[in-house]
Design a protein around this motif. Sequence first.
Motif, PDB file in Angstrom:
ATOM      1  N   ARG A   8     -37.400  22.407 -29.036  1.00 30.15           N
ATOM      2  CA  ARG A   8     -36.116  22.633 -28.984  1.00 30.15           C
ATOM      3  C   ARG A   8     -35.317  22.531 -30.432  1.00 30.15           C
ATOM      4  NH1 ARG A   8     -31.528  24.636 -25.786  1.00 30.15           N
ATOM      5  NH2 ARG A   8     -33.154  24.877 -24.374  1.00 30.15           N
ATOM      6  N   THR A   9     -34.658  23.540 -30.659  1.00 27.75           N
ATOM      7  CA  THR A   9     -34.216  23.782 -32.194  1.00 27.75           C
ATOM      8  C   THR A   9     -32.768  23.895 -32.342  1.00 27.75           C
ATOM      9  OG1 THR A   9     -36.200  24.628 -32.808  1.00 27.75           O
ATOM     10  CG2 THR A   9     -34.633  24.654 -34.336  1.00 27.75           C
ATOM     11  N   LYS A  10     -31.976  22.985 -32.951  1.00 24.07           N
ATOM     12  CA  LYS A  10     -30.468  22.964 -33.051  1.00 24.07           C
ATOM     13  C   LYS A  10     -30.254  23.423 -34.515  1.00 24.07           C
ATOM     14  CE  LYS A  10     -27.527  20.240 -31.190  1.00 24.07           C
ATOM     15  NZ  LYS A  10     -26.907  18.961 -30.916  1.00 24.07           N
ATOM     16  N   VAL A  11     -29.246  24.297 -34.647  1.00 26.43           N
ATOM     17  CA  VAL A  11     -28.886  24.928 -36.057  1.00 26.43           C
ATOM     18  C   VAL A  11     -27.310  24.898 -35.851  1.00 26.43           C
ATOM     19  CG1 VAL A  11     -28.640  26.870 -37.560  1.00 26.43           C
ATOM     20  CG2 VAL A  11     -30.729  26.552 -36.076  1.00 26.43           C
ATOM     21  N   TYR A  12     -26.686  24.096 -36.874  1.00 28.28           N
ATOM     22  CA  TYR A  12     -25.529  24.158 -37.159  1.00 28.28           C
ATOM     23  C   TYR A  12     -24.894  25.242 -37.816  1.00 28.28           C
ATOM     24  CZ  TYR A  12     -25.939  19.198 -35.680  1.00 28.28           C
ATOM     25  OH  TYR A  12     -26.256  18.203 -35.003  1.00 28.28           O
ATOM     26  N   LEU A  13     -24.016  25.938 -36.999  1.00 25.46           N
ATOM     27  CA  LEU A  13     -23.268  27.320 -37.844  1.00 25.46           C
ATOM     28  C   LEU A  13     -22.110  27.103 -38.441  1.00 25.46           C
ATOM     29  CD1 LEU A  13     -24.037  29.824 -34.885  1.00 25.46           C
ATOM     30  CD2 LEU A  13     -25.678  29.121 -36.763  1.00 25.46           C
ATOM     31  N   LEU A  14     -21.909  27.962 -39.451  1.00 25.10           N
ATOM     32  CA  LEU A  14     -20.758  27.870 -40.369  1.00 25.10           C
ATOM     33  C   LEU A  14     -19.277  27.787 -39.608  1.00 25.10           C
ATOM     34  CD1 LEU A  14     -21.924  29.698 -43.590  1.00 25.10           C
ATOM     35  CD2 LEU A  14     -21.505  27.346 -43.214  1.00 25.10           C
ATOM     36  N   GLU A  15     -19.383  28.341 -38.353  1.00 18.44           N
ATOM     37  CA  GLU A  15     -18.209  28.630 -37.511  1.00 18.44           C
ATOM     38  C   GLU A  15     -18.064  27.233 -36.720  1.00 18.44           C
ATOM     39  OE1 GLU A  15     -20.209  31.785 -34.954  1.00 18.44           O
ATOM     40  OE2 GLU A  15     -19.381  32.311 -36.630  1.00 18.44           O
ATOM     41  N   ASP A  16     -18.676  26.259 -37.248  1.00 18.82           N
ATOM     42  CA  ASP A  16     -18.498  25.006 -36.371  1.00 18.82           C
ATOM     43  C   ASP A  16     -18.918  24.932 -35.011  1.00 18.82           C
ATOM     44  OD1 ASP A  16     -17.501  23.202 -38.409  1.00 18.82           O
ATOM     45  OD2 ASP A  16     -15.421  23.821 -38.191  1.00 18.82           O
ATOM     46  N   ARG A  17     -19.934  25.477 -34.858  1.00 18.01           N
ATOM     47  CA  ARG A  17     -20.490  25.536 -33.351  1.00 18.01           C
ATOM     48  C   ARG A  17     -22.147  25.647 -33.398  1.00 18.01           C
ATOM     49  NH1 ARG A  17     -23.011  30.547 -31.202  1.00 18.01           N
ATOM     50  NH2 ARG A  17     -22.455  32.537 -32.640  1.00 18.01           N
ATOM     51  N   ASP A  18     -22.679  24.981 -32.479  1.00 19.09           N
ATOM     52  CA  ASP A  18     -24.095  24.647 -32.437  1.00 19.09           C
ATOM     53  C   ASP A  18     -24.861  25.923 -31.839  1.00 19.09           C
ATOM     54  OD1 ASP A  18     -23.238  22.325 -33.465  1.00 19.09           O
ATOM     55  OD2 ASP A  18     -23.949  21.009 -31.776  1.00 19.09           O
ATOM     56  N   TYR A  19     -26.141  26.182 -32.190  1.00 18.79           N
ATOM     57  CA  TYR A  19     -26.848  27.097 -31.914  1.00 18.79           C
ATOM     58  C   TYR A  19     -28.119  26.717 -31.175  1.00 18.79           C
ATOM     59  CZ  TYR A  19     -29.778  31.554 -31.034  1.00 18.79           C
ATOM     60  OH  TYR A  19     -30.633  32.349 -30.543  1.00 18.79           O
ATOM     61  N   GLU A  20     -28.735  26.578 -30.003  1.00 21.24           N
ATOM     62  CA  GLU A  20     -29.867  25.903 -29.770  1.00 21.24           C
ATOM     63  C   GLU A  20     -30.948  26.995 -29.200  1.00 21.24           C
ATOM     64  OE1 GLU A  20     -29.691  22.259 -27.247  1.00 21.24           O
ATOM     65  OE2 GLU A  20     -28.127  21.582 -28.500  1.00 21.24           O
ATOM     66  N   VAL A  21     -31.851  26.817 -29.629  1.00 23.83           N
ATOM     67  CA  VAL A  21     -33.055  27.749 -29.053  1.00 23.83           C
ATOM     68  C   VAL A  21     -34.458  27.114 -29.306  1.00 23.83           C
ATOM     69  CG1 VAL A  21     -33.326  28.582 -31.747  1.00 23.83           C
ATOM     70  CG2 VAL A  21     -33.740  30.156 -29.690  1.00 23.83           C
ATOM     71  N   ASP A  22     -35.356  27.500 -28.346  1.00 22.86           N
ATOM     72  CA  ASP A  22     -36.518  27.195 -28.155  1.00 22.86           C
ATOM     73  C   ASP A  22     -37.374  28.092 -29.192  1.00 22.86           C
ATOM     74  OD1 ASP A  22     -36.244  25.033 -26.476  1.00 22.86           O
ATOM     75  OD2 ASP A  22     -36.237  26.448 -24.876  1.00 22.86           O
ATOM     76  N   ILE A  23     -38.381  27.388 -30.047  1.00 21.86           N
ATOM     77  CA  ILE A  23     -38.882  28.091 -30.769  1.00 21.86           C
ATOM     78  C   ILE A  23     -40.353  27.591 -30.917  1.00 21.86           C
ATOM     79  CG2 ILE A  23     -39.478  28.006 -33.420  1.00 21.86           C
ATOM     80  CD1 ILE A  23     -36.995  29.652 -32.827  1.00 21.86           C
TER      81      ILE A  23
END
Length: 170
Positions: A8-23
Amino acid sequence: VRPGKMVRTKVYLLEDRDYEVDIDKKAIGQGLFDKICEELNLVEKDYFALSYRDKEDIRYWLNTEKKISKQVKGVPWVFQFEVKFYPPDPAQLQEDLTRYQLCLQIRRDILTNKLPCSFVTHAMLGSYTVQSELGDYDPNEHGPGIDYIKDMSFAPNQSEELLEKIAELH
């Protein structure tokens, strides 16, 4: 791919939201970076990258040509999507979305004091932000004073004086 092979991978985006994806545990950095760019519909990718912090809180850029697991050791897979290179001439960018992401990075850098600004610059940029988010000033809609912008962030230590100047310029 079996579930035990995913992270499970979390990425903080510039638009102040988190994106989570399984890699996949064996994925290289490019796979994750491409997923993020796809999520953002970002075509001009060359200016952006993913960063992460190690156990000592030192920041690194994710190498897109190497396995993520070889780079991110002993910490959760948490990344920041950010600008790595600024274009020499932003007018040459093809996509509005690219310009938007660059603006978000600059705004974040101003708010975190990574990019210090004078009072006058904070006021001017703040008025541009208000204009872009709220449109033209309308006394019936926005009312007198600074109440309509008091919950917006423009500077690391913003004052009432700054808000008054922003409202005046807006």
